[in-house]
Design an enzyme around this catalytic site. Sequence first.
Site, PDB file in Angstrom:
ATOM      1  CG  MET A 231      34.382  31.877  -7.636  1.00 57.35           C
ATOM      2  SD  MET A 231      35.119  31.504  -9.225  1.00 57.35           S
ATOM      3  CE  MET A 231      35.408  29.758  -9.060  1.00 57.35           C
TER       4      MET A 231
ATOM      5  CE  LYS B 106      21.736  21.792  33.184  1.00 54.71           C
ATOM      6  NZ  LYS B 106      22.260  23.076  33.669  1.00 54.71           N
TER       7      LYS B 106
ATOM      8  CG  PHE C 294      20.631  32.172  29.942  1.00 50.10           C
ATOM      9  CD1 PHE C 294      21.027  33.363  29.341  1.00 50.10           C
ATOM     10  CD2 PHE C 294      21.593  31.207  30.194  1.00 50.10           C
ATOM     11  CE1 PHE C 294      22.347  33.584  29.004  1.00 50.10           C
ATOM     12  CE2 PHE C 294      22.922  31.418  29.862  1.00 50.10           C
ATOM     13  CZ  PHE C 294      23.305  32.609  29.258  1.00 50.10           C
ATOM     14  CD  GLN C 295      23.625  29.989  26.737  1.00 47.25           C
ATOM     15  OE1 GLN C 295      23.704  28.863  27.197  1.00 47.25           O
ATOM     16  NE2 GLN C 295      24.683  30.685  26.327  1.00 47.25           N
TER      17      GLN C 295
ATOM     18  CD  GLU D 241      29.151  26.141  19.648  1.00 48.35           C
ATOM     19  OE1 GLU D 241      29.564  27.072  18.911  1.00 48.35           O
ATOM     20  OE2 GLU D 241      29.036  26.256  20.882  1.00 48.35           O
TER      21      GLU D 241
HETATM   22  C1  LIG Z   1      30.126  31.452   3.935  1.00 51.84           C
HETATM   23  C2  LIG Z   1      30.240  31.999   2.561  1.00 51.84           C
HETATM   24  N1  LIG Z   1      30.243  33.333   2.372  1.00 51.84           N
HETATM   25  C3  LIG Z   1      30.355  33.858   1.136  1.00 51.84           C
HETATM   26  C4  LIG Z   1      30.469  33.027   0.047  1.00 51.84           C
HETATM   27  C5  LIG Z   1      30.581  33.621  -1.362  1.00 51.84           C
HETATM   28  N2  LIG Z   1      31.878  33.273  -1.965  1.00 51.84           N
HETATM   29  C6  LIG Z   1      32.010  32.243  -2.838  1.00 51.84           C
HETATM   30  S1  LIG Z   1      33.579  32.025  -3.322  1.00 51.84           S
HETATM   31  C7  LIG Z   1      34.122  33.300  -2.389  1.00 51.84           C
HETATM   32  C8  LIG Z   1      35.568  33.679  -2.363  1.00 51.84           C
HETATM   33  C9  LIG Z   1      36.380  32.710  -1.626  1.00 51.84           C
HETATM   34  O1  LIG Z   1      37.651  33.275  -1.442  1.00 51.84           O
HETATM   35  P1  LIG Z   1      38.857  32.383  -0.980  1.00 51.84           P
HETATM   36  O2  LIG Z   1      38.475  31.508   0.128  1.00 51.84           O
HETATM   37  O3  LIG Z   1      40.035  33.290  -0.737  1.00 51.84           O
HETATM   38  O4  LIG Z   1      39.140  31.433  -2.206  1.00 51.84           O
HETATM   39  P2  LIG Z   1      39.594  31.761  -3.686  1.00 51.84           P
HETATM   40  O5  LIG Z   1      38.360  31.933  -4.508  1.00 51.84           O
HETATM   41  O6  LIG Z   1      40.440  32.994  -3.643  1.00 51.84           O
HETATM   42  O7  LIG Z   1      40.369  30.555  -4.069  1.00 51.84           O
HETATM   43  C10 LIG Z   1      33.058  33.898  -1.710  1.00 51.84           C
HETATM   44  C11 LIG Z   1      33.182  35.074  -0.827  1.00 51.84           C
HETATM   45  C12 LIG Z   1      30.439  31.639   0.296  1.00 51.84           C
HETATM   46  N3  LIG Z   1      30.503  30.747  -0.688  1.00 51.84           N
HETATM   47  N4  LIG Z   1      30.354  31.154   1.552  1.00 51.84           N
END
Ligand SMILES: Cc1ncc(C[n+]2csc(CCOP(=O)(O)OP(=O)(O)O)c2C)c(N)n1
Lengths: 556, 158
Positions: free
Chosen positions: A471, A161, A111-112, A49
């Site tokens: 990052m 519902k 439920f749900q 979703e």
């Molecule tokens: C849902 C979620 N969880 C954690 C983060 C924290 N976060 C920001 S950038 C990042 C790394 C992203 O890695 P990737 O998708 O491999 O991209 P890259 O930076 O390597 O290009 C994380 C874990 C986030 N922004 N969103």
Amino acid sequence: MLSGSEVVLEVLKSRGVKTVFGLPGGAIMPLYDELYDETSIRHILVRHEQAAAHAADGYARVTGGPGVAIATSGPGATNLLTGISTAYADSSPLIAITGQVPVQYIGKDAFQEADLYSLVIPITKHNFLVKDVNDLARIMNMAFDIALSGRPGPVHIDLPKDVQTKKTTRRIVFKQFYTGKTPILSLRKIKQAANIIMNAERPVILAGGGVIISNSSDEIRTLAELLPAPVVTTLMGKGAISEYHPLSLGMIGMHGTKPANYAVMESDCLIAVGCRFDDRATGDEKTFASKAKIIHIDIDPSEIDKNIKSHLSIIGDAKEVLKALIYYMQTSGLKKENTPWMMRVRELIREYPLPEPEETHPIKPPLIIKKMNSILKENDIVATEVGQCEMWAALYYKPRKPRTVLFSGGQGTMGFGLPASIGAKTAKPESTVVDIAGDGSFLMMCHELATSVENNIPVVVAIINNRYLGMVRQWQELFYEKRYSYTFLGEKTDFVKLAEAFGAKGIKVTRCSEIEEAFITAIRSGETTVIDFEVDRECNVFPMVRPGGQIDKMIG
Amino acid sequence: MPQYIFSLIVDDEPGVMQRVVSIFSRRAVNISRISVGPSEISERTARIILSFEADPKKARFMRNLLSRLIAVKKITQLKSDDAVIRELVIIKLKNHHENILEQIKQLTRESNVALVNYVKGYAIEISGPSTEIDHILNHIDQKYVTEIVRSGIIALKK
Ligand SMILES: Cc1ncc(C[n+]2csc(CCOP(=O)(O)OP(=O)(O)O)c2C)c(N)n1
């Protein structure tokens, strides 16, 4: 008389909704039963979703119209929350409809059952629980009006519902129920602002997401050329001006371009339009544009002086405000001059170009994005995941038109890009849609390849595969003594096989010379394609401003 | 920090208090007093009077955030110099002690607080501006009192 489900569909149709995204379950079955025979609404079945919300959000961002997501009660509905919150942070008109347990069971832990009404209050513009089918048409119509008016935002409708099956006892009326709280434009302030701007020596226009939302790109360009003034954007403002325009300096902020950040810091008058001065954009707020008189134009009064104190604020729709400003300045005889400031702007562009990625092995990620600029056309669309991939896209991808670049700006939601691409492609089937992904983000929603393949909505996923949560790794390298705590993702995941398992095409690219061909093959194939770019694993995004730092003090 | 009083006209529906209150709780602003009742404007609306302490910038921000709520129809800021501001207090007496009654009568005579009701031997009701009520409550003999209930404020612009 109509049933609740029929009312929902009638309102959707009357609002011009052609596509909805969703996944059914017990509490929403009556509505799905009605959808089964409905020929004028296309339902895209997602695999999770959250993807329905992102896809509807992506659809809304490229069209400017509403995007509709549907889910069942309980877990189906809570799975939407991240998507709703993402849309809220970026002011996207998402209509989320969820099933709910029948009215007589509400509050009894049926439920749900989940208390969506409370859960969504902080992440929606407004939300409704429908208890009487006779209220449904009014509520549905209000939901659309609210989502689209003023500063847009998501609206949630919780639909028990039994309300879906009950027949209305009154005739339903279709009309506008909510007109929004329209601000009255202050002509006095327009004049004041125009005078400040006309007396400025170093004006800069900062275009935020509000420029995209209010469709005022033309006005931004006109104003820029009239003054003349360079245009910088926020992440959400990308596309507000063609980045091939000689007055465009790119994005500001933590990963902004040097010309953009320097211009803001040197400016004596910053015309900020539809932006909220997020900390990632401003860096240290005390030093941000400290030489400039800041004129803040926004439709939402709560944005004024929230993060950055303005000298003058104008509340209103950006398009109307800009039109009025331009008119006033034109009639008061503003002359276009080749000012020293314009010479400085040209110097900034010349002196501080982005680092030029070389054709090395392994591939440097920015090279991939740079090459996309010549492969994609002006109406093609780029969505991104989150992290380094997103910032490289923001730095190196040069959109020519508004609504052709999609970022999860406010929330930075990993997993946004693929479903948003699917939503965008549904709305604009004639455009090529590319998701610029990190390997980490892609895995959060990779199952949506199935949605793309099975519904024949071909998108291209370009994975900048550095095998890291890149990052976070970059921050660990720069600020945590290279202690790479749980950011290495391993190297066993085979993205080509993963793509093929979903019936998509997979292409692996390891050399610079293969980049272009891979994109062209993917685009020509007309099939959902995952391109796995094996890149330099520890490449960093530069330039960069330290968190909370002054934005003209850039590393790299 | 200055005290602010807002009078809101809101849609009278379940959850409306949650919407209003969450604006404050998310920004860590404490609502010091709040009262709700039906409004005379229509059956479908209610009036919320709330007060909080904040610096002027934060107070403006709160007002703007409240104005974004669809359920909030109108916001009026009330200032003590141009509004009637009242709080109702019921003081429950210990062991039917009436000694306190004279004391309160005396205190009310010296202030803007009105003695509005006396339930013989059980309770005294007073009404007036909060600060003056504070003054009275600080001066009465606690040993005669079991419980004090304060209503939150109601207020209207003069
Ligand atoms: C849902 C979620 N969880 C954690 C983060 C924290 N976060 C920001 S950038 C990042 C790394 C992203 O890695 P990737 O998708 O491999 O991209 P890259 O930076 O390597 O290009 C994380 C874990 C986030 N922004 N969103």
